[in-house]
Write a protein that holds these residues in place. Structure first.
Motif, PDB file in Angstrom:
ATOM      1  N   SER A   1     132.405  95.224 100.639  1.00  0.00           N
ATOM      2  CA  SER A   1     133.344  94.102 100.563  1.00  0.00           C
ATOM      3  C   SER A   1     132.641  92.824 100.115  1.00  0.00           C
ATOM      4  CB  SER A   1     134.002  93.882 101.931  1.00  0.00           C
ATOM      5  OG  SER A   1     134.784  95.004 102.296  1.00  0.00           O
ATOM      6  N   VAL A   2     131.402  92.626 100.605  1.00  0.00           N
ATOM      7  CA  VAL A   2     130.631  91.464 100.164  1.00  0.00           C
ATOM      8  C   VAL A   2     130.368  91.554  98.661  1.00  0.00           C
ATOM      9  CG1 VAL A   2     128.398  90.287 100.331  1.00  0.00           C
ATOM     10  CG2 VAL A   2     129.555  91.066 102.411  1.00  0.00           C
ATOM     11  N   GLY A   3     129.996  92.759  98.208  1.00  0.00           N
ATOM     12  CA  GLY A   3     129.767  92.947  96.772  1.00  0.00           C
ATOM     13  C   GLY A   3     131.005  92.666  95.956  1.00  0.00           C
ATOM     14  N   VAL A   4     132.158  93.115  96.445  1.00  0.00           N
ATOM     15  CA  VAL A   4     133.428  92.853  95.754  1.00  0.00           C
ATOM     16  C   VAL A   4     133.677  91.354  95.663  1.00  0.00           C
ATOM     17  CG1 VAL A   4     135.936  93.066  95.970  1.00  0.00           C
ATOM     18  CG2 VAL A   4     134.487  95.071  96.323  1.00  0.00           C
ATOM     19  N   MET A   5     133.430  90.634  96.751  1.00  0.00           N
ATOM     20  CA  MET A   5     133.668  89.192  96.751  1.00  0.00           C
ATOM     21  C   MET A   5     132.726  88.465  95.789  1.00  0.00           C
ATOM     22  SD  MET A   5     134.286  88.543 100.829  1.00  0.00           S
ATOM     23  CE  MET A   5     134.444  86.767 100.603  1.00  0.00           C
ATOM     24  N   VAL A   6     131.463  88.871  95.786  1.00  0.00           N
ATOM     25  CA  VAL A   6     130.497  88.240  94.872  1.00  0.00           C
ATOM     26  C   VAL A   6     130.925  88.483  93.423  1.00  0.00           C
ATOM     27  CG1 VAL A   6     128.125  88.294  94.037  1.00  0.00           C
ATOM     28  CG2 VAL A   6     128.585  88.347  96.504  1.00  0.00           C
ATOM     29  N   ALA A   7     131.313  89.732  93.127  1.00  0.00           N
ATOM     30  CA  ALA A   7     131.758  90.045  91.770  1.00  0.00           C
ATOM     31  C   ALA A   7     132.992  89.215  91.404  1.00  0.00           C
ATOM     32  CB  ALA A   7     132.066  91.537  91.664  1.00  0.00           C
ATOM     33  N   ALA A   8     133.904  89.052  92.360  1.00  0.00           N
ATOM     34  CA  ALA A   8     135.120  88.280  92.094  1.00  0.00           C
ATOM     35  C   ALA A   8     134.792  86.821  91.802  1.00  0.00           C
ATOM     36  CB  ALA A   8     136.058  88.380  93.299  1.00  0.00           C
ATOM     37  N   ILE A   9     133.858  86.252  92.568  1.00  0.00           N
ATOM     38  CA  ILE A   9     133.473  84.854  92.345  1.00  0.00           C
ATOM     39  C   ILE A   9     132.857  84.677  90.960  1.00  0.00           C
ATOM     40  CG2 ILE A   9     131.896  83.036  93.107  1.00  0.00           C
ATOM     41  CD1 ILE A   9     132.298  84.081  95.977  1.00  0.00           C
ATOM     42  N   VAL A  10     132.007  85.622  90.569  1.00  0.00           N
ATOM     43  CA  VAL A  10     131.392  85.555  89.229  1.00  0.00           C
ATOM     44  C   VAL A  10     132.465  85.663  88.151  1.00  0.00           C
ATOM     45  CG1 VAL A  10     129.828  86.716  87.626  1.00  0.00           C
ATOM     46  CG2 VAL A  10     129.176  86.434  90.031  1.00  0.00           C
ATOM     47  N   LEU A  11     133.432  86.563  88.336  1.00  0.00           N
ATOM     48  CA  LEU A  11     134.495  86.732  87.350  1.00  0.00           C
ATOM     49  C   LEU A  11     135.349  85.475  87.231  1.00  0.00           C
ATOM     50  CD1 LEU A  11     135.641  90.392  88.154  1.00  0.00           C
ATOM     51  CD2 LEU A  11     134.689  89.587  85.989  1.00  0.00           C
ATOM     52  N   VAL A  12     135.656  84.871  88.379  1.00  0.00           N
ATOM     53  CA  VAL A  12     136.493  83.669  88.367  1.00  0.00           C
ATOM     54  C   VAL A  12     135.770  82.499  87.708  1.00  0.00           C
ATOM     55  CG1 VAL A  12     137.556  81.907  89.846  1.00  0.00           C
ATOM     56  CG2 VAL A  12     137.884  84.327  90.359  1.00  0.00           C
ATOM     57  N   THR A  13     134.474  82.368  87.986  1.00  0.00           N
ATOM     58  CA  THR A  13     133.739  81.181  87.505  1.00  0.00           C
ATOM     59  C   THR A  13     133.175  81.353  86.101  1.00  0.00           C
ATOM     60  OG1 THR A  13     131.743  82.008  88.609  1.00  0.00           O
ATOM     61  CG2 THR A  13     133.135  80.458  89.832  1.00  0.00           C
ATOM     62  N   THR A  14     132.820  82.575  85.705  1.00  0.00           N
ATOM     63  CA  THR A  14     132.170  82.764  84.404  1.00  0.00           C
ATOM     64  C   THR A  14     132.906  83.738  83.489  1.00  0.00           C
ATOM     65  OG1 THR A  14     130.772  84.633  85.093  1.00  0.00           O
ATOM     66  CG2 THR A  14     129.950  82.412  85.555  1.00  0.00           C
ATOM     67  N   GLY A  15     133.715  84.633  84.077  1.00  0.00           N
ATOM     68  CA  GLY A  15     134.386  85.643  83.253  1.00  0.00           C
ATOM     69  C   GLY A  15     133.464  86.748  82.770  1.00  0.00           C
ATOM     70  N   TRP A  16     132.236  86.832  83.326  1.00  0.00           N
ATOM     71  CA  TRP A  16     131.267  87.854  82.884  1.00  0.00           C
ATOM     72  C   TRP A  16     131.798  89.247  83.202  1.00  0.00           C
ATOM     73  CZ3 TRP A  16     126.545  90.144  85.514  1.00  0.00           C
ATOM     74  CH2 TRP A  16     125.670  90.699  84.559  1.00  0.00           C
ATOM     75  N   PRO A  17     132.003  90.140  82.227  1.00  0.00           N
ATOM     76  CA  PRO A  17     132.701  91.411  82.445  1.00  0.00           C
ATOM     77  C   PRO A  17     131.899  92.449  83.217  1.00  0.00           C
ATOM     78  CG  PRO A  17     131.909  91.278  80.184  1.00  0.00           C
ATOM     79  CD  PRO A  17     131.645  89.935  80.807  1.00  0.00           C
ATOM     80  N   TYR A  18     130.594  92.245  83.330  1.00  0.00           N
ATOM     81  CA  TYR A  18     129.766  93.260  83.997  1.00  0.00           C
ATOM     82  C   TYR A  18     129.612  93.021  85.509  1.00  0.00           C
ATOM     83  CZ  TYR A  18     128.377  94.468  79.236  1.00  0.00           C
ATOM     84  OH  TYR A  18     128.392  94.838  77.922  1.00  0.00           O
ATOM     85  N   ALA A  19     130.169  91.937  86.014  1.00  0.00           N
ATOM     86  CA  ALA A  19     129.969  91.591  87.421  1.00  0.00           C
ATOM     87  C   ALA A  19     130.491  92.681  88.355  1.00  0.00           C
ATOM     88  CB  ALA A  19     130.667  90.261  87.730  1.00  0.00           C
ATOM     89  N   ASP A  20     131.680  93.188  88.071  1.00  0.00           N
ATOM     90  CA  ASP A  20     132.275  94.209  88.935  1.00  0.00           C
ATOM     91  C   ASP A  20     131.434  95.486  88.935  1.00  0.00           C
ATOM     92  OD1 ASP A  20     134.731  95.272  90.445  1.00  0.00           O
ATOM     93  OD2 ASP A  20     134.522  96.708  88.817  1.00  0.00           O
ATOM     94  N   THR A  21     130.983  95.892  87.760  1.00  0.00           N
ATOM     95  CA  THR A  21     130.187  97.118  87.650  1.00  0.00           C
ATOM     96  C   THR A  21     128.848  96.987  88.361  1.00  0.00           C
ATOM     97  OG1 THR A  21     131.205  97.598  85.509  1.00  0.00           O
ATOM     98  CG2 THR A  21     129.140  98.729  86.019  1.00  0.00           C
ATOM     99  N   LEU A  22     128.172  95.861  88.166  1.00  0.00           N
ATOM    100  CA  LEU A  22     126.874  95.669  88.821  1.00  0.00           C
ATOM    101  C   LEU A  22     127.030  95.595  90.336  1.00  0.00           C
ATOM    102  CD1 LEU A  22     125.116  93.135  86.410  1.00  0.00           C
ATOM    103  CD2 LEU A  22     124.723  95.597  86.648  1.00  0.00           C
TER     104      LEU A  22
END
Length: 311
Positions: free
Chosen positions: A171-192
Motif C-alpha cells: 500500500s505504501v508503494g502504491v501511494m508513492v507511485a500515485a504521488i509520483v504520477l500526480v506530480t510528474t506523470g512519469w509512466p514507470y512509477a507504478d511498475t517500479l
C-alpha cells in the motif's frame, strides 16, 4: 536395574487460552483483509494499476492464508489420539509453509508482469490510485495492530503477520507511485513500485520457508544448543554417559527431547537412585532449556553393549 522410561510433565504452558485469543485475532484480521481486497479489486479495475493488481493478488493470498491459519489453529488445539500421538500441532507449521510458498508465487508473478510493463508502460490515473492506496494502508495497519497483540512465538500467527506486513508495504508503494504520477506523470512509477514491493516481500517469505523446513526436518529448536543439553545431562549426579540424544519440535512452541542415560556404578547399587536421576535430569531440562516434554531412558553399563544405538 533394567530400563526405566520417564515422561516429563507435558506441555503445561497454558497455550489453550493463548490459542483462542490468537484465533480471534486471525478472524478479525481476515475480515479486514477481505474488505481491503474488495476495495483493491474495484480500484484495479478502474485504474488498471499493476501495483494495485499486485497488491490485490497479495491481499487474496493473505485472505486465503488467514483463513487457513484459523483452520490450523482449530486443528492444532485438538487433543492427541492413539493414531496421532502428538495431536495436530504440525498443521500450523504446514500452513505457514504453504503461506510462504504462496508469497513466493505472488512475488514471481509480479516480477514477470512488472518487467513486461517496463517495455510497454501503461497510463495510470494518479489520484484514484492515491486514495485507494491510503485506504488499503489504513486497513493493513488495523490488521497488524490486531495481530501484533498475539503470541509472537506462534509460527502460524507470524506467517499471517508477514502477509499483512507485505500488504502494508504494498500500500505504501502504491501511494508513492500515485504521488509520483500526480506530480510528474512519469509512466514507470507504478511498475517500479510493484517491483519494489516484490523485492521487499521475497526475503521474508524465504526466511519463513526456511524456518518451516527446519521444523519439518526435526531440527533442534532455535535457542536450544544440543551440546549444552548433553553437557547438562552429564552434569547430573549418577549419569555416566548420554547417547541417542534427540531434540526437535512439534511446532515452534512445543520443543521435545529424548535420550538414553547410562548411570554410574554407584547409581546402579543405590536403592531408589533411578528415580533421583530422572528427577534431577528432568529438572535440569525444564529449568535451563524449557524442555518440559522429555523422554529419558536409564541404562546400566552392561545394557549398552546389547543395544542397537543410533549415532
Amino acid at each position: 536395574m533394567g530400563s526405566v522410561r520417564a515422561m516429563g510433565t507435558g506441555h503445561g504452558h497454558g497455550h489453550g487460552h493463548g490459542a483462542g485469543s490468537d484465533r480471534r485475532r486471525l478472524v478479525a484480521a481476515l475480515l479486514v483483509t477481505l474488505a481491503c481486497a474488495v476495495l483493491g479489486g474495484v480500484g484495479a479495475l478502474l485504474t488498471g494499476s499493476l501495483a494495485l493488481l499486485a497488491d490485490l493478488g497479495h491481499l487474496l493470498t493473505d485472505a486465503g492464508a488467514l483463513a487457513a491459519a484459523v483452520v490450523a489453529s482449530v486443528l492444532a488445539a485438538r487433543p492427541a489420539c492413539h493414531h496421532r500421538t502428538f495431536g495436530l500441532g504440525r498443521v500450523e507449521v504446514l500452513v505457514a509453509g504453504l503461506n510462504a510458498v504462496a508469497l513466493v508465487a505472488v512475488v514471481v508473478w509480479v516480477a514477470v508482469e512488472g518487467v513486461a510493463r517496463l517495455f510497454e508502460p501503461a497510463e495510470i490515473p494518479g489520484l484514484p490510485l492515491l486514495v485507494i492506496g491510503a485506504a488499503g494502508l489504513a486497513g493493513n495497519l488495523v490488521s497488524l495492530a490486531i495481530l501484533a497483540g498475539g503470541d509472537r512465538g506462534n509460527m502460524n500467527l507470524r506467517g499471517a503477520m508477514l502477509h499483512v506486513l507485505g500488504d502494508a508495504l504494498g500500500s505504501v508503494g502504491v501511494m508513492v507511485a500515485a504521488i509520483v504520477l500526480v506530480t510528474t506523470g512519469w509512466p514507470y512509477a507504478d511498475t517500479l513500485a510493484s517491483l519494489l514491493i516484490a523485492a521487499l516481500i521475497l526475503p521474508r517469505a524465504i526466511g519463513l520457508l526456511r524456518e518451516v523446513w527446519h521444523v519439518l526436518l526435526e531440527g533442534a529448536p532455535a535457542g536450544i544448543d544440543v551440546a549444552e543439553v548433553r553437557s547438562s545431562l552429564l552434569a547430573v549426579p549418577g549419569v555416566a554417559d548420554v547417547h541417542d540424544l534427540h531434540v526437535w519440535a512439534i511446532n515452534d512452541r512445543t520443543p521435545s527431547m529424548s535420550a538414553h542415560l547410562v548411570v554410574t556404578e554407584e547409581a546402579e547399587d543405590a536403592t531408589g537412585c533411578g528415580a533421583t536421576v530422572l528427577d534431577r535430569a528432568g529438572a535440569a531440562l525444564r529449568e535451563r532449556f524449557g524442555l518440559s516434554h522429555s523422554t529419558l531412558q536409564l541404562e546400566q553399563h552392561a545394557h549398552v553393549g546389547h543395544e542397537h544405538t543410533c549415532h
